[in-house]
Design an enzyme around this catalytic site. Structure first.
Site, short mmCIF file in Angstrom:
data_model
loop_
_atom_site.label_atom_id
_atom_site.label_comp_id
_atom_site.label_asym_id
_atom_site.label_seq_id
_atom_site.Cartn_x
_atom_site.Cartn_y
_atom_site.Cartn_z
N GLU A 113 25.26 63.64 38.63
CA GLU A 113 26.71 63.47 38.64
C GLU A 113 27.09 62.56 39.80
OE1 GLU A 113 28.76 66.91 36.48
OE2 GLU A 113 28.56 67.50 38.55
N ASN A 149 32.20 72.67 32.45
CA ASN A 149 32.54 73.25 33.74
C ASN A 149 34.07 73.32 33.85
OD1 ASN A 149 32.91 73.93 36.41
ND2 ASN A 149 32.15 71.98 37.23
N GLY A 189 35.84 63.32 37.84
CA GLY A 189 37.29 63.50 37.82
C GLY A 189 38.07 62.22 38.12
N LYS A 198 35.85 74.61 36.11
CA LYS A 198 36.32 74.58 37.50
C LYS A 198 37.38 75.67 37.72
CE LYS A 198 35.31 69.70 37.56
NZ LYS A 198 35.34 68.47 38.32
N GLU A 225 31.60 69.15 44.44
CA GLU A 225 32.80 69.75 45.04
C GLU A 225 32.41 70.87 46.01
OE1 GLU A 225 34.86 70.50 41.36
OE2 GLU A 225 35.16 68.35 41.08
N SER A 263 33.31 62.09 34.28
CA SER A 263 34.29 61.48 33.37
C SER A 263 33.72 61.20 31.98
CB SER A 263 34.87 60.21 33.99
OG SER A 263 35.55 60.52 35.19
N HIS A 312 27.06 71.60 42.93
CA HIS A 312 28.11 70.69 42.46
C HIS A 312 28.69 69.93 43.66
CE1 HIS A 312 31.81 69.19 40.69
NE2 HIS A 312 31.25 69.38 39.51
#
Ligand code: PEP
Length: 252
Positions: A169, A9, A175, A11, A99, A215, A97
């Site tokens: 996730e 991904n 991240g 991003k 985010e 991560s 996701h």
């Protein structure tokens, strides 16, 4: 059909020239691999999809978008529909996701609509789910995962569900440099498979691909992928470097 998958991904990173450089480097590395033990998917930003698609058309890599609209078509300025993605050779789309959930307010109802339009358009869905740090600290992570599935993906029929890949996730690992331990990943993946068994049946649960994301990097991928219920990874930061990404792919 359950398979090993490593998906990158990207991003909101890479201009078109940078994207073509990255995917070309990755293609060269992948072409040198005698045998790939996993399917490789890349998810560049929307504007880079056609450019990346061109580079990978004769390769073993597959193309994904990072998002799609929750409407079919029409007056939705700035949106990109699932049908449009399908028309430019996208095979997959990432939906849910953390985010998107956190920064764009995407909740279960909207995510369900996105999933429906994606599947109707012939895309396969990489559906992300995972708990926040506070939820884990309070011991609510199992309930959070169950609700995220119950209100979206578990509403699908068996035929549609077969075109869904799940990606666990944990938000606290995305991240942040903090990775779920292999034991934590396995525990939740096994729990997700158990929930799929209850909602559908054991055969479907065993046929579902469940990825880990958060991560994941060359130094920890092997340990995470070695778990019985972990079928690969959704990789953010480490997918932006061809050497790191191929090292993760080689971790199977
Ligand atoms: C992600 O955003 O899906 C992700 C797993 O990010 P990172 O690998 O950077 O934690």
């Amino acid at each position: 059909m359950r398979k090993n998958i490593v998906a990158g991904n990207w991003k909101m990173n890479k201009t078109i020239d940078e994207a073509v450089d990255l995917i070309s480097d990755l293609k060269n590395l992948i072409d040198q691999e005698a045998e790939l033990k996993s399917q490789v998917i890349v998810a560049p930003p929307f504007v880079n999809l056609p450019g990346v698609s061109k580079v990978i058309e004769d390769s073993k890599m597959h193309l994904s978008a990072q998002n799609c609209a929750s409407e079919e078509s029409g007056a939705y300025t700035g949106e990109v529909s699932a049908k449009m993605l399908k028309s430019i050779n996208c095979e997959y789309v990432i939906i849910g996701h953390s985010e998107r959930r956190a920064y764009y307010g995407e909740g279960d109802a909207m995510l369900s609509r996105k999933v429906d339009f994606a599947l109707q358009s012939g895309l396969k869905v990489i559906f992300c789910l995972g708990e926040r740090l506070l939820e884990r600290e309070k011991g609510e992570h199992f309930k959070v995962i169950e609700n995220q599935l119950k209100n979206t993906i578990f509403m699908l029929n068996e035929v549609d569900f077969a075109n869904v890949i799940l990606a666990y996730e944990p938000v606290w690992a995305i991240g942040t440099g903090v990775t779920a331990s292999p034991g934590q990943a396995q525990e939740i993946h096994a729990y997700i498979r158990e929930l799929i068994t209850k909602n559908f049946n054991e055969q479907i649960a065993n046929a579902t691909t469940i990825l880990y994301g958060g991560s994941c990097k060359p130094s920890n991928a092997k340990e995470i992928f070695a778990n019985a219920d972990v079928d690969g990874g959704l990789i953010g930061g480490a997918s932006l470097n061809a050497e790191d990404f191929i090292a993760i792919i080689q971790s199977f």
